[in-house]
Design an enzyme around this catalytic site. Structure first.
Site, PDB file in Angstrom:
ATOM      1  CE  LYS A  12      -3.723  -2.220   2.619  1.00  0.00           C
ATOM      2  NZ  LYS A  12      -4.609  -2.021   3.790  1.00  0.00           N
TER       3      LYS A  12
ATOM      4  CE1 TYR B 129      -9.126  -2.815   0.990  1.00  0.00           C
ATOM      5  CE2 TYR B 129      -8.548  -0.706   0.017  1.00  0.00           C
ATOM      6  CZ  TYR B 129      -8.192  -1.852   0.710  1.00  0.00           C
ATOM      7  OH  TYR B 129      -6.892  -2.027   1.123  1.00  0.00           O
TER       8      TYR B 129
ATOM      9  CG  ASN C 278      -3.160  -2.542   7.061  1.00  0.00           C
ATOM     10  OD1 ASN C 278      -3.095  -2.063   5.926  1.00  0.00           O
ATOM     11  ND2 ASN C 278      -4.130  -3.366   7.417  1.00  0.00           N
TER      12      ASN C 278
ATOM     13  CG  HIS D 118      -5.387  -6.079   0.322  1.00  0.00           C
ATOM     14  ND1 HIS D 118      -6.522  -6.118   1.095  1.00  0.00           N
ATOM     15  CD2 HIS D 118      -5.629  -6.899  -0.736  1.00  0.00           C
ATOM     16  CE1 HIS D 118      -7.414  -6.909   0.521  1.00  0.00           C
ATOM     17  NE2 HIS D 118      -6.890  -7.404  -0.592  1.00  0.00           N
TER      18      HIS D 118
ATOM     19  CD  GLU E  13      -8.922  -8.918  -2.874  1.00  0.00           C
ATOM     20  OE1 GLU E  13      -7.804  -9.477  -2.927  1.00  0.00           O
ATOM     21  OE2 GLU E  13      -9.508  -8.675  -1.796  1.00  0.00           O
TER      22      GLU E  13
HETATM   23  P1  CMP Z   1      -6.909  -4.598   4.128  1.00  0.00           P
HETATM   24  O1  CMP Z   1      -6.337  -5.945   4.368  1.00  0.00           O
HETATM   25  O2  CMP Z   1      -6.442  -3.858   2.918  1.00  0.00           O
HETATM   26  O3  CMP Z   1      -8.496  -4.740   4.049  1.00  0.00           O
HETATM   27  C1  CMP Z   1      -9.362  -3.705   4.414  1.00  0.00           C
HETATM   28  C2  CMP Z   1      -8.639  -2.543   4.990  1.00  0.00           C
HETATM   29  O4  CMP Z   1      -9.457  -1.664   5.717  1.00  0.00           O
HETATM   30  C3  CMP Z   1      -7.643  -3.032   6.014  1.00  0.00           C
HETATM   31  O5  CMP Z   1      -6.590  -3.708   5.397  1.00  0.00           O
HETATM   32  C4  CMP Z   1      -7.299  -1.739   6.709  1.00  0.00           C
HETATM   33  O6  CMP Z   1      -6.354  -0.965   5.957  1.00  0.00           O
HETATM   34  C5  CMP Z   1      -8.643  -1.040   6.688  1.00  0.00           C
HETATM   35  N1  CMP Z   1      -9.348  -1.146   7.966  1.00  0.00           N
HETATM   36  C6  CMP Z   1      -9.845  -2.257   8.535  1.00  0.00           C
HETATM   37  N2  CMP Z   1     -10.469  -1.967   9.687  1.00  0.00           N
HETATM   38  C7  CMP Z   1     -10.354  -0.629   9.848  1.00  0.00           C
HETATM   39  C8  CMP Z   1     -10.789   0.303  10.838  1.00  0.00           C
HETATM   40  N3  CMP Z   1     -11.472  -0.124  11.922  1.00  0.00           N
HETATM   41  N4  CMP Z   1     -10.488   1.592  10.677  1.00  0.00           N
HETATM   42  C9  CMP Z   1      -9.802   2.002   9.588  1.00  0.00           C
HETATM   43  N5  CMP Z   1      -9.366   1.185   8.600  1.00  0.00           N
HETATM   44  C10 CMP Z   1      -9.638  -0.115   8.738  1.00  0.00           C
END
Ligand code: CMP
Length: 149
Positions: free
Chosen positions: A11, A51, A114, A117, A128
């Site tokens: 990301k 998403y 984070n 993904h 995806e």
């Molecule tokens: P990802 O694995 O890309 O899948 C969905 C994404 O939503 C996740 O990683 C985070 O980056 C984001 N995400 C999930 N939960 C939360 C939350 N409670 N607040 C903000 N972002 C979130």
């Protein structure tokens, strides 16, 4: 079970922090095959589609804005049980809770930013992967070391 493919994104925070090589290296060393790779900037509609399962979540708008804020690296990895293996290597979604030794456990503190993904199921992968790669961009070939892995 068996040979699977999974979609991984480095990301914007991962790319800007120059962690792309570190992340690819971890998957390579595990024995996964890198069969597609692309640096790209998502459009708003691609991000919304990627998403779409989170469409009703309160963080959806911010998540879409974040993922289009800068380029990402998209890749497809292949190997035995690749979906769960890669999810395990990424660690818990919230970087502040992810176990040390995982990508998020080693490099992230945030739940949104984070680093990576990864597809969470075969159905997710099938949804995806076409957003990021045309079928002809997925290069199926023998690495030649399959009997060692
Ligand atoms: P990802 O694995 O890309 O899948 C969905 C994404 O939503 C996740 O990683 C985070 O980056 C984001 N995400 C999930 N939960 C939360 C939350 N409670 N607040 C903000 N972002 C979130």
């Amino acid at each position: 079970m068996g040979t699977e493919r999974t979609l991984v994104l480095v990301k914007p925070d991962g790319l800007k922090r120059r962690l792309a090589g570190e992340i690819i290296s971890r998957f390579e060393r595990k024995g996964l095959r890198l069969i597609a790779l692309k640096e790209m900037r998502l459009t708003q509609s691609m991000a919304e589609e990627h998403y779409s399962v989170h469409r009703d979540k309160p963080f959806y708008r911010d998540l879409v804005q974040y993922i289009i804020s800068a380029p990402i690296l998209a890749m497809i990895l292949e190997g035995n049980n690749a979906i769960s293996v890669v999810r395990g290597m990424c660690g818990a979604t919230d970087g502040s809770k992810a176990a040390p030794g995982t990508i998020r456990g080693d490099f992230a503190l945030s739940i949104q930013n984070n680093i990576v993904h990864a597809s969470d199921s075969l159905e997710s992968y099938q949804h995806e992967a076409p957003i990021f790669f045309a079928e002809e961009e997925i290069l199926v070939f023998s690495y030649g070391d399959e009997q060692l892995i």
